[in-house]
Motif scaffolding. Sequence first.
Motif, PDB file in Angstrom:
ATOM      1  N   GLY A 177     -12.802   1.652  14.696  1.00 24.45           N
ATOM      2  CA  GLY A 177     -12.140   2.562  15.881  1.00 24.45           C
ATOM      3  C   GLY A 177     -11.130   1.769  16.672  1.00 24.45           C
ATOM      4  O   GLY A 177     -10.493   2.625  17.581  1.00 24.45           O
ATOM      5  N   LYS A 178     -11.788   0.684  16.721  1.00 23.66           N
ATOM      6  CA  LYS A 178     -10.589   0.114  18.053  1.00 23.66           C
ATOM      7  C   LYS A 178      -9.473  -0.515  17.092  1.00 23.66           C
ATOM      8  O   LYS A 178      -9.146  -0.988  16.327  1.00 23.66           O
ATOM      9  CB  LYS A 178     -11.226  -1.091  18.792  1.00 23.66           C
ATOM     10  CG  LYS A 178     -12.611  -0.538  19.636  1.00 23.66           C
ATOM     11  CD  LYS A 178     -13.602  -1.707  19.749  1.00 23.66           C
ATOM     12  CE  LYS A 178     -13.983  -1.712  20.900  1.00 23.66           C
ATOM     13  NZ  LYS A 178     -15.170  -3.005  21.387  1.00 23.66           N
ATOM     14  N   CYS A 179      -7.755  -0.836  18.122  1.00 20.81           N
ATOM     15  CA  CYS A 179      -7.012  -1.005  17.602  1.00 20.81           C
ATOM     16  C   CYS A 179      -7.135  -2.798  17.561  1.00 20.81           C
ATOM     17  O   CYS A 179      -8.185  -3.273  17.938  1.00 20.81           O
ATOM     18  CB  CYS A 179      -5.839  -0.935  19.276  1.00 20.81           C
ATOM     19  SG  CYS A 179      -5.677   0.855  20.099  1.00 20.81           S
ATOM     20  N   LEU A 180      -6.360  -3.214  16.331  1.00 23.80           N
ATOM     21  CA  LEU A 180      -6.629  -4.409  15.930  1.00 23.80           C
ATOM     22  C   LEU A 180      -5.877  -5.107  16.854  1.00 23.80           C
ATOM     23  O   LEU A 180      -5.146  -5.637  17.786  1.00 23.80           O
ATOM     24  CB  LEU A 180      -5.720  -5.040  14.295  1.00 23.80           C
ATOM     25  CG  LEU A 180      -5.700  -3.513  13.429  1.00 23.80           C
ATOM     26  CD1 LEU A 180      -4.589  -3.519  12.377  1.00 23.80           C
ATOM     27  CD2 LEU A 180      -7.472  -3.913  12.799  1.00 23.80           C
ATOM     28  N   GLY A 181      -6.294  -6.303  17.083  1.00 21.34           N
ATOM     29  CA  GLY A 181      -6.103  -7.390  17.930  1.00 21.34           C
ATOM     30  C   GLY A 181      -7.213  -7.821  18.523  1.00 21.34           C
ATOM     31  O   GLY A 181      -8.027  -7.226  18.502  1.00 21.34           O
TER      32      GLY A 181
END
Length: 358
Positions: A177-181
């Motif tokens: 659920g966290k943003c990519l990168g």
Amino acid sequence: MLRFSIILFVTMLGASWLPATSSRAEIKIIVGPLPTAGEFDLEKKTRRSLSGIACPVVVDGKHVCLVAFDEGAEARTIAINETEYEVRKKSIVLGPADGEMDAEAVAADGAYYYVSGSHADKRNPCKVNEGSHRLVRIAYNPATGLPIRKSDGKLQDVEDGFDITKVLNDDLTRSVGKCLGSQEGGFDIEGMAAYDGRLYFGLRGPTAPDETAAGSGAIAYVFEAGTSPSLVTQDNAKDPFRIPVANGRAIRDMASVDKGILLLFGPDDDNRDVGWSIALWKVDEEADRKTPVNTIDLGPLDLSEAKRAQCDKEVKPEGMAVLGSHSEGSDEVYRLAIFSDGMCDGGPVIVDAMTAAQ
């Protein structure tokens, strides 16, 4: 049939099987991209998004494979050997027509195909994509390699709704659920392999610094699930394996072989230009999960010249199929078909990957 004018490199098959003469691993391009027979009957953007493959059956000298795309929610079958590549238009429906499964990984055992969504949030802008949080199991006919269908053409034995978060440790669960990168550390499945009765999932993210490599390397993660009697159960959760990679790299695909799992490495979710390579991981379930596992480097993979004038946009190796293997002394040579996201119909290139001569 599509006609392509560019062939990277062709060598006589006999010469390609000569043993390596140097002490470093190497990957030799044999031929490709192979011309395509047939059609997927998909729009051009989807045809350029082949991202996962598994090839459990050989029929009439060709490997029958299921391929998945990171656009839409359909799969297809192909047949391939070292000189021919046939794609088929019959749809294998994985979800609603307007869904976005973001299928990135395909595996197969002796009875089933497994297709996994990335389980990642969308990249730009970062937002939840519930359609990618799926793992689908499809029964296939072991004589043909084709999914088993009912009289009405629908899949006869398909299971959906498995919750892979049940087999993640706490750290990986927090990344879902966290943003990519690397700054956000989002969760992103890119590879999957069925090996010795278990499913192994390779992550493009998150990654971590390799504290044993004096700042010169990183750690990619592989987690696992059982396949019998239930695909995913709460009580088989384990810490992931820690796979050593070069800085900026992570896992982009996986393929099982007799001696373990081949790992295709490429850019992590920061998308830096760090190149591609292949390694062999001899899976040991008893290995210490707190330290990096040992892998055998099979060399760099450079397909930068594979892009063709028609239809292709970029070369991003994301699918790896094993067409055969043989021994050269103490080393193993793997003949592989490498498929790229960004190339029409995957643009398979045939390569030989071998362990270093000792």
